[in-house]
Design an enzyme around this catalytic site. Sequence first.
Site, PDB file in Angstrom:
ATOM      1  N   GLY A  33       0.797  -1.229   0.000  1.00  7.73           N
ATOM      2  CA  GLY A  33       0.000   0.000   0.000  1.00  7.73           C
ATOM      3  C   GLY A  33       0.826   1.272   0.000  1.00  7.73           C
ATOM      4  O   GLY A  33       0.312   2.361  -0.233  1.00  7.73           O
ATOM      5  N   GLU A  34       2.125   1.166   0.266  1.00  8.05           N
ATOM      6  CA  GLU A  34       2.942   2.394   0.319  1.00  8.05           C
ATOM      7  C   GLU A  34       2.989   3.075  -1.043  1.00  8.05           C
ATOM      8  O   GLU A  34       2.989   2.421  -2.083  1.00  8.05           O
ATOM      9  CB  GLU A  34       4.373   2.050   0.769  1.00  8.05           C
ATOM     10  CG  GLU A  34       4.442   1.723   2.242  1.00  8.05           C
ATOM     11  CD  GLU A  34       5.860   1.436   2.715  1.00  8.05           C
ATOM     12  OE1 GLU A  34       6.811   1.528   1.911  1.00  8.05           O
ATOM     13  OE2 GLU A  34       6.002   1.104   3.895  1.00  8.05           O
ATOM     14  N   GLN A 100     -10.245  20.641   9.098  1.00  2.66           N
ATOM     15  CA  GLN A 100      -9.920  20.303  10.498  1.00  2.66           C
ATOM     16  C   GLN A 100      -9.032  21.421  11.051  1.00  2.66           C
ATOM     17  O   GLN A 100      -7.864  21.229  11.351  1.00  2.66           O
ATOM     18  CB  GLN A 100      -9.212  18.954  10.571  1.00  2.66           C
ATOM     19  CG  GLN A 100     -10.112  17.802  10.146  1.00  2.66           C
ATOM     20  CD  GLN A 100      -9.540  16.454  10.532  1.00  2.66           C
ATOM     21  OE1 GLN A 100      -9.053  16.271  11.645  1.00  2.66           O
ATOM     22  NE2 GLN A 100      -9.586  15.510   9.611  1.00  2.66           N
ATOM     23  N   ASP A 172     -24.443  29.050   4.833  1.00  2.00           N
ATOM     24  CA  ASP A 172     -24.039  29.052   6.234  1.00  2.00           C
ATOM     25  C   ASP A 172     -23.785  30.509   6.625  1.00  2.00           C
ATOM     26  O   ASP A 172     -23.038  31.211   5.932  1.00  2.00           O
ATOM     27  CB  ASP A 172     -22.735  28.230   6.329  1.00  2.00           C
ATOM     28  CG  ASP A 172     -22.240  28.054   7.732  1.00  2.00           C
ATOM     29  OD1 ASP A 172     -22.836  28.632   8.651  1.00  2.00           O
ATOM     30  OD2 ASP A 172     -21.243  27.337   7.896  1.00  2.00           O
ATOM     31  N   LYS A 197     -26.820  27.147   9.361  1.00  2.00           N
ATOM     32  CA  LYS A 197     -26.450  25.721   9.287  1.00  2.00           C
ATOM     33  C   LYS A 197     -25.794  25.296  10.595  1.00  2.00           C
ATOM     34  O   LYS A 197     -24.955  26.004  11.129  1.00  2.00           O
ATOM     35  CB  LYS A 197     -25.470  25.515   8.125  1.00  2.00           C
ATOM     36  CG  LYS A 197     -24.837  24.143   8.060  1.00  2.00           C
ATOM     37  CD  LYS A 197     -23.989  23.996   6.792  1.00  2.00           C
ATOM     38  CE  LYS A 197     -22.624  23.435   7.092  1.00  2.00           C
ATOM     39  NZ  LYS A 197     -21.768  23.249   5.936  1.00  2.00           N
ATOM     40  N   ARG A 199     -23.893  21.870  12.247  1.00  2.89           N
ATOM     41  CA  ARG A 199     -23.423  20.504  12.006  1.00  2.89           C
ATOM     42  C   ARG A 199     -23.181  19.825  13.341  1.00  2.89           C
ATOM     43  O   ARG A 199     -22.545  20.397  14.223  1.00  2.89           O
ATOM     44  CB  ARG A 199     -22.125  20.522  11.184  1.00  2.89           C
ATOM     45  CG  ARG A 199     -21.738  19.148  10.671  1.00  2.89           C
ATOM     46  CD  ARG A 199     -20.414  19.182   9.917  1.00  2.89           C
ATOM     47  NE  ARG A 199     -20.487  19.756   8.585  1.00  2.89           N
ATOM     48  CZ  ARG A 199     -20.774  19.074   7.478  1.00  2.89           C
ATOM     49  NH1 ARG A 199     -21.068  17.800   7.545  1.00  2.89           N
ATOM     50  NH2 ARG A 199     -20.768  19.673   6.301  1.00  2.89           N
ATOM     51  N   ASP A 223     -19.933  27.820  -2.247  1.00  2.00           N
ATOM     52  CA  ASP A 223     -19.256  27.286  -1.065  1.00  2.00           C
ATOM     53  C   ASP A 223     -17.805  27.024  -1.453  1.00  2.00           C
ATOM     54  O   ASP A 223     -17.478  26.959  -2.641  1.00  2.00           O
ATOM     55  CB  ASP A 223     -19.954  25.981  -0.636  1.00  2.00           C
ATOM     56  CG  ASP A 223     -19.884  25.763   0.869  1.00  2.00           C
ATOM     57  OD1 ASP A 223     -19.059  26.417   1.520  1.00  2.00           O
ATOM     58  OD2 ASP A 223     -20.657  24.928   1.378  1.00  2.00           O
TER      59      ASP A 223
HETATM   60  C1  R5P Z   1     -17.984  23.563   5.585  1.00  2.00           C
HETATM   61  O1  R5P Z   1     -17.760  24.354   6.481  1.00  2.00           O
HETATM   62  C2  R5P Z   1     -17.634  23.797   4.165  1.00  2.00           C
HETATM   63  O2  R5P Z   1     -17.555  25.153   3.866  1.00  2.00           O
HETATM   64  C3  R5P Z   1     -18.607  23.087   3.247  1.00  2.00           C
HETATM   65  O3  R5P Z   1     -19.873  23.646   3.419  1.00  2.00           O
HETATM   66  C4  R5P Z   1     -18.650  21.626   3.550  1.00  2.00           C
HETATM   67  O4  R5P Z   1     -17.368  21.100   3.596  1.00  2.00           O
HETATM   68  C5  R5P Z   1     -19.449  20.860   2.519  1.00  2.00           C
HETATM   69  O5  R5P Z   1     -19.476  19.514   2.891  1.00  2.00           O
HETATM   70  P1  R5P Z   1     -20.647  18.570   2.417  1.00  2.00           P
HETATM   71  O6  R5P Z   1     -20.724  18.674   0.924  1.00  2.00           O
HETATM   72  O7  R5P Z   1     -20.242  17.196   2.867  1.00  2.00           O
HETATM   73  O8  R5P Z   1     -21.893  19.026   3.095  1.00  2.00           O
END
Ligand code: R5P
Length: 298
Positions: A33-34, A100, A172, A197, A199, A223
């Site tokens: 896998g490397e 992240q 968002d 939004k 999550r 986005d």
């Molecule tokens: C989140 O903060 C990003 O700006 C996108 O809205 C997000 O990554 C989209 O992810 P997904 O398509 O899985 O909802």
Amino acid sequence: MIVGPASQILGVRIAQELGIETINTETKNFPDGENYLRLNLEDESILQGKEVIIIQSTGPSANSTQNSRLFELLMMIDSVKRIGPEKLIVIVPYLAYARQDKIFRPGECPFARVIARMINSQNIDEFYTVDVHNPQILEEFDCKAINIDSMELLANYIKSLGAEDIVVVSPDKGSIERSKAFARYFGESVPIEYFEKKRDVITGEIKMSGELNLKGKDVVIADDIIATGGTMATAIELSKQSGAKKVYAAATHALMLGQAKYRIMKAGADEIIGTDSIDNEMAKVSLAKTIADYLAYD
Ligand code: R5P
């Protein structure tokens, strides 16, 4: 320019804009896998003392993962550094792990910063990325680090489709500033609306709400990333419920994981628009000239 396996189209386009040579790579996975990567050249001296550009996006695709793309990137950087260029410029249009960027739950690691530090530790001279999820992670670079904006390109493409009476909708509230900047490319008086939004940090499930008056409007939802398509599909459904006539779903990095295409089209999108940051059929807008301009004039 060294064209990484994840940026074959964009890499060649940028090189053509700049009028420079390209060098491809050879990659494979060993049985365990490397990753394996070599620069596809026989004479290493062609890179000695030269300004070398490496391009490699780090998004997942049907035949690779973001981890493999990152390892290939590090292998490219190390191969070039070993040969001894005068200057090394690294372009990572889509930077994996960028979402992240914060500690959402105790015990987590803001891994986006680790990735940035890992690339920075290779002693590169310049770093370019595009619409990175949180530009603050560029603070981890000691060298020049630039976040290129693709909004004008996306807006121009949507205008060319004949969109009119436009409202820009942010999926968002947190990305409202980005949507405001985006809306200006459609005209000074283009309205901006947003949904709320939330999550769930454990399940990843999103909840979106908001009642907007979009009756008869052409709605543009922009986005930075479309991953599973959940955010975009939900925003489209709500826009349609609020009376939208047409809906354009635009993202700089259209990863389109799993059922994303189906979810977004089924929700009522008229078109899904991405850039060639990700090599797939959503890449209707090319970043090549904009990136080439940065490289030529900076
Ligand atoms: C989140 O903060 C990003 O700006 C996108 O809205 C997000 O990554 C989209 O992810 P997904 O398509 O899985 O909802």
